[in-house]
Write an enzyme that holds these catalytic residues in place. Structure first.
Site, PDB file in Angstrom:
ATOM      1  N   HIS A  67      -8.719   9.748   6.584  1.00 23.86           N
ATOM      2  CA  HIS A  67      -7.799   8.711   7.066  1.00 23.86           C
ATOM      3  C   HIS A  67      -7.032   8.033   5.927  1.00 23.86           C
ATOM      4  O   HIS A  67      -6.301   7.086   6.151  1.00 23.86           O
ATOM      5  CB  HIS A  67      -8.625   7.663   7.833  1.00 23.86           C
ATOM      6  CG  HIS A  67      -7.832   6.778   8.755  1.00 23.86           C
ATOM      7  ND1 HIS A  67      -7.251   7.243   9.920  1.00 23.86           N
ATOM      8  CD2 HIS A  67      -7.527   5.449   8.713  1.00 23.86           C
ATOM      9  CE1 HIS A  67      -6.641   6.252  10.542  1.00 23.86           C
ATOM     10  NE2 HIS A  67      -6.780   5.153   9.829  1.00 23.86           N
ATOM     11  N   ASP A 124     -11.158  12.915   9.732  1.00 28.61           N
ATOM     12  CA  ASP A 124     -10.939  11.473   9.864  1.00 28.61           C
ATOM     13  C   ASP A 124     -12.082  10.898  10.695  1.00 28.61           C
ATOM     14  O   ASP A 124     -12.262  11.277  11.861  1.00 28.61           O
ATOM     15  CB  ASP A 124      -9.595  11.256  10.563  1.00 28.61           C
ATOM     16  CG  ASP A 124      -9.168   9.800  10.625  1.00 28.61           C
ATOM     17  OD1 ASP A 124     -10.043   8.920  10.722  1.00 28.61           O
ATOM     18  OD2 ASP A 124      -7.947   9.550  10.605  1.00 28.61           O
ATOM     19  N   ASN A 148       0.807  -1.229   0.000  1.00 32.96           N
ATOM     20  CA  ASN A 148       0.000   0.000   0.000  1.00 32.96           C
ATOM     21  C   ASN A 148       0.837   1.275   0.000  1.00 32.96           C
ATOM     22  O   ASN A 148       0.630   2.176  -0.817  1.00 32.96           O
ATOM     23  CB  ASN A 148      -0.944   0.019   1.204  1.00 32.96           C
ATOM     24  CG  ASN A 148      -1.926  -1.125   1.187  1.00 32.96           C
ATOM     25  OD1 ASN A 148      -1.526  -2.277   1.356  1.00 32.96           O
ATOM     26  ND2 ASN A 148      -3.201  -0.844   0.975  1.00 32.96           N
ATOM     27  N   SER A 158      -1.939   4.903  11.232  1.00 28.12           N
ATOM     28  CA  SER A 158      -3.041   4.261  11.957  1.00 28.12           C
ATOM     29  C   SER A 158      -2.511   3.157  12.883  1.00 28.12           C
ATOM     30  O   SER A 158      -1.743   3.445  13.803  1.00 28.12           O
ATOM     31  CB  SER A 158      -4.071   3.728  10.954  1.00 28.12           C
ATOM     32  OG  SER A 158      -5.293   3.418  11.597  1.00 28.12           O
TER      33      SER A 158
END
Length: 285
Positions: A262, A229, A63, A152
């Site tokens: 986010h 977010d 990612n 995160s």
């Protein structure tokens, strides 16, 4: 089993190369993949410092490499990027893929103590096995000059690993990190399953708790948090970490970014600042 990494893909980008590797991890008991972005070499003898990137829930090692655009600044500043996967895979533990926020893709960068999840040892993988693997197999990288970052769940991992290993990393930064997992649903679910019911064990992997114990922090901690977010109020709790840093006299730059969510659009917007933050700590600027 082949523990030496095998290259499985390579793509040129900004003069350097994104390379993906596969190896067998004795720590996790399964094959793992990871990415390294190698900047364009300045000279045959030049060694690049490294920035480890820890990704969030549901992510793999791909990612960040695909979506962040971090390679442009990494190439300019001369920093290698190392992106591991987020959990063991292929072990076929019952229930490992039942939910998106626990099990596969959700290792939480801890060492599980519960028997069923005994292979979930991403803390040891990131802190011990992977740096040793890199040191032994990639002489162009200088693992003694390392920093760590993440998003995160990976921001949680970066902060906790940094605070517990101040001798190993020059700096830390995070995007929308889960800074107080003992007090949010994601953390409570993961910690109950991985670590059992003793809350004192949970605090060993909670950045807000750890700041009070490991507060000899010299480099400023950089955190970016999008104000739009959807996970901000219930899961991320950056104000808790800010209070803990203030109480422990730990230098923190927490930037609340209006309108950002986010996603990797948010990360891509501010990643250059983070690369420069680490380049400075790694004595490159």
């Amino acid at each position: 089993m082949e523990t030496k990494p095998t290259e499985i893909s390579s793509s040129k980008m900004f003069g350097g190369f994104n390379k993906r590797f596969k190896h067998f991890s004795p720590t996790l008991g399964c094959s793992m993949t990871f990415h390294i972005y190698f900047p364009h070499p300045h000279s045959p003898s030049h060694k690049f410092p490294v920035l480890y990137w820890l990704s969030g829930l549901t992510c793999t090692d791909e990612n960040f490499i695909t979506k962040s655009g971090a390679q442009r600044a990494a190439s300019t500043e001369g920093v290698a990027l190392i992106a591991p996967d987020t959990s063991p895979r292929g072990l076929n533990v019952e229930g490992e893929a039942d939910s998106w926020d626990f099990g596969v893709g959700a290792g939480f960068y801890l060492n599980a103590t519960q028997e069923k999840w005994k292979n979930w040892r991403m803390y040891d993988y990131v802190v011990k096995e992977l740096p040793n693997l890199v040191k032994e197999n990639f002489p162009q990288l200088d693992t003694s000059r390392a920093s760590i970052s993440g998003h995160s769940m990976g921001g949680h991992g970066a902060l906790t690993i940094y605070l517990k290993n101040l001798d190993k990393y020059k700096s830390v930064s995070a995007f929308a990190p889960i800074v107080n997992p003992t007090n949010c649903p994601w953390g409570q679910k993961a910690f109950t399953n991985y670590l059992g019911g003793n809350k004192a064990d949970w605090e060993e992997y909670d950045a807000t708790s750890l700041v009070a114990k490991f507060h000899d922090v010299s480099a400023t901690i950089l955190i970016d948090q999008g104000e739009d977010d959807k996970f901000l109020p219930d899961q991320l709790l950056p104000h808790k970490f800010k209070e803990a840093c203030r109480a422990a006299n730990v230098p923190l730059l927490l930037r609340l970014q209006p309108g950002y969510d986010h996603s990797y659009y948010f990360i891509a917007t501010f990643i250059d600042d983070h690369i420069r933050h680490h380049a400075q700590a790694l004595n490159l600027l």
